[in-house]
Design a protein around this motif. Structure first.
Motif, short mmCIF file in Angstrom:
data_model
loop_
_atom_site.label_atom_id
_atom_site.label_comp_id
_atom_site.label_asym_id
_atom_site.label_seq_id
_atom_site.Cartn_x
_atom_site.Cartn_y
_atom_site.Cartn_z
N ASP A 59 86.93 78.99 34.76
CA ASP A 59 86.47 80.34 34.45
C ASP A 59 85.42 80.39 33.34
O ASP A 59 84.67 81.34 33.25
N TYR A 60 85.41 79.36 32.49
CA TYR A 60 84.49 79.39 31.36
C TYR A 60 83.09 78.91 31.73
O TYR A 60 82.18 78.95 30.90
N ILE A 111 99.13 71.93 23.60
CA ILE A 111 98.59 70.63 23.14
C ILE A 111 99.74 69.75 22.63
O ILE A 111 99.79 68.55 22.90
N ARG A 132 96.52 72.21 9.99
CA ARG A 132 95.32 73.03 9.85
C ARG A 132 95.40 74.00 8.67
O ARG A 132 94.41 74.51 8.20
N GLU A 138 97.57 83.70 12.47
CA GLU A 138 96.89 82.77 13.40
C GLU A 138 97.90 81.97 14.21
O GLU A 138 97.71 81.74 15.41
N PHE A 142 97.65 82.08 18.14
CA PHE A 142 97.12 80.88 18.79
C PHE A 142 98.14 79.75 18.93
O PHE A 142 97.94 78.83 19.71
N ILE B 106 90.59 90.41 16.69
CA ILE B 106 91.86 91.11 16.48
C ILE B 106 92.15 91.02 15.00
O ILE B 106 92.46 89.95 14.48
N LEU B 109 90.93 87.91 13.01
CA LEU B 109 90.90 86.71 13.84
C LEU B 109 89.89 86.88 14.97
O LEU B 109 89.76 87.97 15.53
N THR B 110 89.20 85.82 15.30
CA THR B 110 88.25 85.88 16.41
C THR B 110 88.51 84.73 17.39
O THR B 110 89.01 83.68 16.99
N PHE B 111 88.20 84.96 18.64
CA PHE B 111 88.29 83.90 19.63
C PHE B 111 87.36 84.21 20.80
O PHE B 111 87.00 85.36 21.05
N VAL B 114 85.95 85.29 28.01
CA VAL B 114 85.03 85.37 29.13
C VAL B 114 85.61 86.34 30.16
O VAL B 114 86.83 86.41 30.32
N TYR B 227 90.35 83.31 27.98
CA TYR B 227 89.93 82.96 26.63
C TYR B 227 90.25 81.49 26.40
O TYR B 227 91.13 80.92 27.03
N TRP B 228 89.49 80.88 25.48
CA TRP B 228 89.74 79.49 25.10
C TRP B 228 90.98 79.51 24.23
O TRP B 228 90.94 80.01 23.11
N HIS B 229 92.06 78.99 24.76
CA HIS B 229 93.27 78.99 23.94
C HIS B 229 93.28 77.76 23.04
O HIS B 229 92.55 76.79 23.27
N GLN B 230 94.11 77.81 22.04
CA GLN B 230 94.21 76.68 21.12
C GLN B 230 95.50 75.92 21.42
O GLN B 230 95.62 75.35 22.49
#
Lengths: 162, 334
Positions: A59-60, A111, A132, A138, A142, B106, B109-111, B114, B227-230
C-alpha cells in the motif's frame, strides 16, 4: 591419567550465543557498544548481529518495482551497518568467526515477536537491544520493542541498554 | 428494474441512459444529454448527472460526500461520490483514487500515512458477507484506477445515535448501554478478524461506525488508510477502539472543561492519571464521574488513561476483559 575410552565423554565447548538486534538508531549503536565493551575478549561467546526489515505493505508504494527497490536499498544499508558493527566487535576482541551478520526481511506484525522467533531459531541465550526512551504516549500508540521483549521473552535473558 | 433489451445490447446510447435514469429519478430530472465517463483520473471533473461506466455498468453520479477529519468538520471528499447504479436503481458510494501521503498528527505525535485504494479493495474482498463491515466491490476504470463501489447504508453514525439515548447518563447506562456493549464487542471481534487476517483498519473512529436504519446493525466503514507502523502493527487500531469504548461508556465525551463548569466537586477530584492518555481533556476514569460504573468495566477504560502501566497489544485480551464486563453488567441490569 587419561580417561578410559569407554567411559570418556568429552563435552564439546559450546559458545553462549548472544543476539544483538540493531537498526540505524543511536540507541541501537549504544547497545552494540555495550556488548562490545562487556563481552569483547571474553572466551565462550559468539554473537549474531541482527537487523530486521519489516516487510512493507504494497500500500505504501505505487508499484511493485518501487517496493522491491525500497527493500533492496534497505537490505544494502542494513548489511553495511552490520558489517561496520562487526568490525567494532572484532576490534573489541571477538574472533572474526565468532560474529555473524543477519539481515532478515520478515512479515512483522510485531518486531519483538520477529526478534524472538529468530532467537529461538538460533538458540540464543541472550538478546541485547537498545531502549528508545519513548514516552508513555508513544508506547501506547506505536508499541515498544524492548518492553515487549521483556514481557514475552522466554528461556533467554534480555538486556535492554539505556 | 433494468430494461433487458438495453442490457442485451451491451452498450448504452443516450436514449438508453435516459430511459434507465428516468426509472430512478423521474423524467423531469433527466438531463438532455449525459456526459459519459470511463476514466476517473481527474475525479474533480466527474460531476453531478454524469454517467460513469464501470465494467459495463452505468452509474448516475449524484453529490460528493463530506466528512470531518482530525477535528475539522465537513471536509468535502471530491473523490467520493454518491451514485445510482442504473441497472438496479440502488444507491452506491463510488470511491475514486485519491493518492495521498501525509503525516498524521495525534497530539504531539506524528506518523506517516497513506490513503490506499488497494488496501480498501483487498479488505472489501476479505470481509464480503461480514455484517460488521461495509459491503462492496472494486473494479478498475478504463485508465486502470482502482474504483470501489460501496453499498450505501442508510443510517447514522454510532456516535450520533448514542447521544439520543436516555434522558440522563444513569438511565442510559442501565437501559441502553448493555445491548450497546454487546454490539461493540461484535465490532471489536470484526477488527480481530481483520488483524488475524494480517490487515489493520487504519482509521478507527467513532464516526466510522454506521448504524443501519434498516436492521439496526453496526458496521465499520472507510478502511483505505494505512500507516507505517513501528513495534506493533495493531496498537493504533487499539487506540481507536479504546477511544470509542470511553465514548460509549460516557455517553459522549466527558471533558475536563465541561466538568469544571458543571460539576466542580468531581473536577476537583480529577488527577492527570484519570485523563485519556492521548486526548488530555477527555476523562477516561469515568467511575469518578459516574460512580455506578462497575470496576470490571472501568478497569478496561483505565488501560487508555495516563495512569496505565500496561496497554492492550491486540484484541485478544481486550475482548476477554470486555466479555467479563458484559457478563457482570448483564447480571446486575437484569
Amino acid at each position: 591419567m587419561l580417561p578410559s575410552k569407554n567411559t570418556a565423554r568429552v563435552k564439546p565447548e559450546t559458545d553462549r550465543h548472544v543476539l544483538v538486534a540493531l537498526d540505524e538508531s543511536e540507541n541501537a549503536k549504544r547497545a552494540l557498544l555495550y556488548a562490545a565493551d562487556f563481552l569483547g575478549g571474553s572466551p565462550g561467546f559468539r554473537v549474531t548481529l541482527l537487523s530486521i526489515i519489516a516487510d512493507p505493505s504494497e500500500d505504501y508504494f505505487t508499484s511493485s518495482s518501487e517496493r522491491d527497490a525500497w527493500i533492496k536499498d534497505k537490505i544494502s544499508r542494513s548489511k553495511e551497518l552490520l558489517h561496520g558493527y562487526r568490525e567494532i566487535l572484532v576490534q573489541s576482541g571477538f574472533r572474526v568467526d565468532k560474529v555473524d551478520v543477519k539481515v532478515e526481511v520478515k512479515n512483522c506484525p510485531s518486531i519483538a515477536d520477529c526478534i524472538l522467533e529468530i532467537q529461538r531459531e538460533l538458540g540464543c541465550c541472550t538478546i541485547v537491544v537498545g531502549r528508545r526512551g519513548i514516552s508513555k504516549k508513544e508506547e501506547f500508540i506505536f508499541g515498544s520493542t524492548s518492553n515487549k521483549l521483556l514481557h514475552s521473552g522466554k528461556n533467554c535473558a534480555v538486556w535492554v541498554i539505556e | 428494474m433494468v430494461n433487458q433489451s438495453i442490457m442485451d445490447r451491451g452498450e448504452f446510447t443516450q436514449e438508453d441512459l435516459k430511459k434507465l435514469a428516468a426509472q430512478c429519478i423521474g423524467h423531469v430530472r433527466v438531463p438532455d444529454k449525459f456526459r459519459i465517463i470511463t476514466d476517473t483520473s481527474n475525479f474533480f471533473s466527474v460531476d453531478f448527472n454524469d454517467i460513469l461506466v464501470l465494467d459495463g455498468n452505468p452509474y448516475l453520479i449524484r453529490n460528493y460526500e463530506r466528512e470531518g477529519r482530525f477535528g475539522i468538520e465537513d471536509q468535502p471528499k471530491y473523490w467520493v461520490k454518491r451514485a445510482i447504479e442504473l441497472t438496479t436503481g440502488k444507491l452506491k458510494v463510488i470511491k475514486m483514487v485519491f493518492p495521498e501521503k501525509f503525516t498524521a498528527r495525534i497530539g504531539d505525535l506524528t506518523f506517516d500515512c497513506v490513503r490506499s485504494p488497494k488496501k480498501e479493495a483487498r479488505i472489501l474482498e476479505l470481509v464480503r458477507g461480514h455484517r460488521n463491515f461495509m459491503q462492496g466491490m472494486s473494479t478498475k476504470d478504463s485508465a486502470g484506477n482502482i474504483i470501489r463501489i460501496i453499498d450505501y447504508i442508510r443510517g447514522s453514525t454510532m456516535a450520533d445515535y448514542v447521544l439520543t439515548l436516555g434522558n440522563d447518563h444513569y438511565e442510559y447506562f442501565f437501559e441502553f448501554f448493555p445491548p450497546l456493549l454487546n454490539d461493540y464487542i461484535d465490532l471489536v471481534k470484526a477488527i480481530q478478524f481483520l488483524h488475524n487476517s494480517g490487515e489493520k483498519h487504519g482509521d478507527i473512529r467513532r464516526d466510522h461506525i454506521i448504524r443501519s436504519k434498516h436492521d439496526s446493525s453496526y458496521c465499520w466503514i472507510d478502511f483505505d488508510f494505512n500507516y507505517w507502523h513501528q513495534e506493533n502493527m495493531f496498537t493504533y487500531d487499539m487506540f481507536g477502539l479504546g477511544n470509542i469504548l470511553i465514548y460509549l461508556v460516557g455517553r459522549g465525551d466527558v471533558t475536563s472543561q465541561h466538568l469544571r463548569k458543571s460539576s466542580t466537586s468531581v473536577f476537583d477530584q480529577l488527577i492527570t492519571g484519570d485523563l485519556n492518555i492521548v486526548f488530555n481533556n477527555r476523562v477516561a476514569n469515568l467511575q469518578k464521574v459516574y460512580p455506578y460504573i462497575p470496576d470490571v468495566l472501568n478497569n478496561i477504560l483505565l488501560h487508555f488513561s495516563f495512569s496505565a502501566d500496561t496497554f492492550y497489544d491486540d484484541t485478544d485480551q481486550f475482548l476477554s476483559d470486555l466479555e467479563e464486563a458484559k457478563t457482570y453488567i448483564n447480571t446486575f441490569t437484569k
